[in-house]
Write an enzyme that holds these catalytic residues in place. Structure first.
Site, PDB file in Angstrom:
ATOM      1  N   ASN A 188      16.171   8.646  -2.445  1.00  0.00           N
ATOM      2  CA  ASN A 188      17.121   7.697  -3.029  1.00  0.00           C
ATOM      3  C   ASN A 188      18.353   7.644  -2.131  1.00  0.00           C
ATOM      4  O   ASN A 188      19.170   8.561  -2.146  1.00  0.00           O
ATOM      5  CB  ASN A 188      17.491   8.175  -4.448  1.00  0.00           C
ATOM      6  CG  ASN A 188      18.581   7.334  -5.077  1.00  0.00           C
ATOM      7  OD1 ASN A 188      18.889   6.238  -4.615  1.00  0.00           O
ATOM      8  ND2 ASN A 188      19.187   7.844  -6.148  1.00  0.00           N
TER       9      ASN A 188
ATOM     10  N   LYS B 223      20.859   5.744  -2.307  1.00  0.00           N
ATOM     11  CA  LYS B 223      22.067   5.327  -3.031  1.00  0.00           C
ATOM     12  C   LYS B 223      22.810   4.244  -2.247  1.00  0.00           C
ATOM     13  O   LYS B 223      22.175   3.441  -1.573  1.00  0.00           O
ATOM     14  CB  LYS B 223      22.954   6.533  -3.338  1.00  0.00           C
ATOM     15  CG  LYS B 223      22.167   7.687  -3.966  1.00  0.00           C
ATOM     16  CD  LYS B 223      23.058   8.718  -4.570  1.00  0.00           C
ATOM     17  CE  LYS B 223      22.223   9.904  -5.001  1.00  0.00           C
ATOM     18  NZ  LYS B 223      22.927  10.785  -5.889  1.00  0.00           N
TER      19      LYS B 223
ATOM     20  N   HIS C 283      18.503   5.844 -13.563  1.00  0.00           N
ATOM     21  CA  HIS C 283      19.143   6.922 -12.801  1.00  0.00           C
ATOM     22  C   HIS C 283      20.449   7.297 -13.509  1.00  0.00           C
ATOM     23  O   HIS C 283      21.138   6.426 -14.057  1.00  0.00           O
ATOM     24  CB  HIS C 283      19.412   6.465 -11.368  1.00  0.00           C
ATOM     25  CG  HIS C 283      19.839   7.597 -10.477  1.00  0.00           C
ATOM     26  ND1 HIS C 283      21.133   8.060 -10.461  1.00  0.00           N
ATOM     27  CD2 HIS C 283      19.136   8.393  -9.635  1.00  0.00           C
ATOM     28  CE1 HIS C 283      21.216   9.085  -9.611  1.00  0.00           C
ATOM     29  NE2 HIS C 283      20.012   9.302  -9.095  1.00  0.00           N
TER      30      HIS C 283
ATOM     31  N   GLU D 127      23.304   7.878 -12.518  1.00  0.00           N
ATOM     32  CA  GLU D 127      24.503   7.152 -12.076  1.00  0.00           C
ATOM     33  C   GLU D 127      24.563   5.752 -12.698  1.00  0.00           C
ATOM     34  O   GLU D 127      25.652   5.227 -12.949  1.00  0.00           O
ATOM     35  CB  GLU D 127      24.538   7.095 -10.535  1.00  0.00           C
ATOM     36  CG  GLU D 127      24.880   8.478  -9.973  1.00  0.00           C
ATOM     37  CD  GLU D 127      24.317   8.762  -8.592  1.00  0.00           C
ATOM     38  OE1 GLU D 127      23.918   7.832  -7.880  1.00  0.00           O
ATOM     39  OE2 GLU D 127      24.265   9.961  -8.234  1.00  0.00           O
TER      40      GLU D 127
ATOM     41  N   GLU E 147      15.923  14.871 -13.657  1.00  0.00           N
ATOM     42  CA  GLU E 147      17.080  15.175 -12.824  1.00  0.00           C
ATOM     43  C   GLU E 147      18.222  15.681 -13.704  1.00  0.00           C
ATOM     44  O   GLU E 147      18.952  14.871 -14.310  1.00  0.00           O
ATOM     45  CB  GLU E 147      17.551  13.925 -12.093  1.00  0.00           C
ATOM     46  CG  GLU E 147      16.505  13.314 -11.183  1.00  0.00           C
ATOM     47  CD  GLU E 147      17.155  12.457 -10.104  1.00  0.00           C
ATOM     48  OE1 GLU E 147      16.942  12.766  -8.943  1.00  0.00           O
ATOM     49  OE2 GLU E 147      17.880  11.519 -10.448  1.00  0.00           O
TER      50      GLU E 147
ATOM     51  N   GLY F   7      23.776  16.020  -6.516  1.00  0.00           N
ATOM     52  CA  GLY F   7      24.848  15.924  -5.522  1.00  0.00           C
ATOM     53  C   GLY F   7      25.866  17.043  -5.604  1.00  0.00           C
ATOM     54  O   GLY F   7      26.945  16.944  -5.025  1.00  0.00           O
TER      55      GLY F   7
ATOM     56  N   SER G 155      19.777  18.054  -5.826  1.00  0.00           N
ATOM     57  CA  SER G 155      20.074  18.936  -4.688  1.00  0.00           C
ATOM     58  C   SER G 155      18.832  19.557  -4.054  1.00  0.00           C
ATOM     59  O   SER G 155      18.852  20.714  -3.646  1.00  0.00           O
ATOM     60  CB  SER G 155      21.086  20.008  -5.109  1.00  0.00           C
ATOM     61  OG  SER G 155      22.299  19.407  -5.502  1.00  0.00           O
TER      62      SER G 155
HETATM   63  C1  PEP Z   1      19.480  11.636  -6.823  1.00  0.00           C
HETATM   64  O1  PEP Z   1      20.414  10.891  -6.602  1.00  0.00           O
HETATM   65  O2  PEP Z   1      18.501  11.199  -7.430  1.00  0.00           O
HETATM   66  C2  PEP Z   1      19.564  13.027  -6.356  1.00  0.00           C
HETATM   67  C3  PEP Z   1      18.669  13.869  -6.765  1.00  0.00           C
HETATM   68  O3  PEP Z   1      20.602  13.346  -5.503  1.00  0.00           O
HETATM   69  P1  PEP Z   1      20.808  14.731  -4.698  1.00  0.00           P
HETATM   70  O4  PEP Z   1      19.487  15.096  -4.088  1.00  0.00           O
HETATM   71  O5  PEP Z   1      21.827  14.413  -3.654  1.00  0.00           O
HETATM   72  O6  PEP Z   1      21.250  15.754  -5.683  1.00  0.00           O
END
Ligand code: PEP
Length: 262
Positions: free
Chosen positions: A12, A14, A102, A104, A174, A180, A220
């Protein structure tokens, strides 16, 4: 049954990378992986909308064994919805996947379960495979409500789908506190929720459907922790944010079988 589920590593991106940078990254990623590695593990990238045409050209032009998709989809078919992108547009660009729900989008765009469910349905209406994202915030985790919260989000996201559609969906667990932040859930935390999601799907749609659904972990993920997560029986891959912006790191995640689980 687990053997039937081909692992999926989805990046992803973003709101990062212009279309020149997107082209470079997808070429570098493909060059860092062998045909065999790309056959064993499905690799997908989820660029910003403005990069999709470029990624399509790179993938088609060089016949790269990489899938791609979008980070969002409109709930509407077409019309006067300024700024929105419809499913038929993504389908025409050759997209395979689209993210729905997601964290976000849920947090910054107030997307609730009903909206996420409408996006999942919009994806199927345009022959796209939704990656339905679910996850709990820190407070819910601390109150031990994470399993109930995530399984409820899954059931709401799947509302009204046929068993055949559910079989094809990808779910990404997630934990919001791990996105992040550099904080990864332990492999046991990932397995607990991914396993409970599969169990809940089994209760509603039956064991055959639940056995076919791919459940990813996200939060992460990097080369250093992916192997220990992937050994868990209900984790079928990862949704990767930050680490997917670096071709070498992403390729190393895809090669997780070569790492020693820590
Ligand atoms: C994501 O945005 O779906 C995500 C898992 O981000 P990160 O790997 O940076 O934590």
């Amino acid at each position: 049954m687990a053997d039937a589920r081909r692992p999926l590593m989805a990046g992803n991106w973003k709101m990062n990378l212009n279309h020149f940078e997107a082209n470079l990254l997808v070429q570098k990623l493909a060059a860092s992986l062998t045909e065999q590695q790309l056959a064993d593990v499905e690799v997908a990238v989820l660029p910003p909308f403005t990069d999709l045409r470029t990624v399509q050209t790179a993938v088609d032009g060089d016949k790269l064994n990489i899938e791609y998709g979008a980070q969002d989809i409109s709930t509407h078919k077409s019309g006067a919805y300024t700024g929105e992108i419809a499913g038929f547009m993504l389908e025409k660009l050759g997209c395979t996947y689209v993210l729905a729900g997601h964290s976000e989008r849920r947090e910054y765009h107030n997307e609730d379960d009903a909206t996420v469910n409408a996006k999942v349905k919009a994806a199927y209406a345009s022959n796209l495979t939704p990656i339905l994202c679910v996850g709990e915030g820190l407070t819910i985790r601390e109150e031990n409500g994470h399993v109930g919260h995530c399984t409820a989000q899954v059931v709401a996201g799947l509302e009204g789908l046929t068993p055949e559609q559910v079989k094809r969906i990808v779910i990404a667990y997630e934990p919001v506190w791990a996105i992040g932040t550099g904080k990864t859930a332990t492999p046991e935390d990932a397995q607990e929720v991914c396993g409970e999601i599969r169990a809940r799907i089994s209760e509603v749609y039956g064991a055959e459907v639940a056995g076919a659904v791919r459940v990813l972990y996200g939060g992460s993920v990097k080369a250093a922790n992916i192997a220990s997560i992937m050994v868990k029986p209900d984790v079928d891959g990862a949704l990767i944010g930050g680490a997917s912006l670096d071709a070498e790191e992403f390729a190393s995640i895809v090669r997780y079988r070569e790492h020693v689980a820590r």
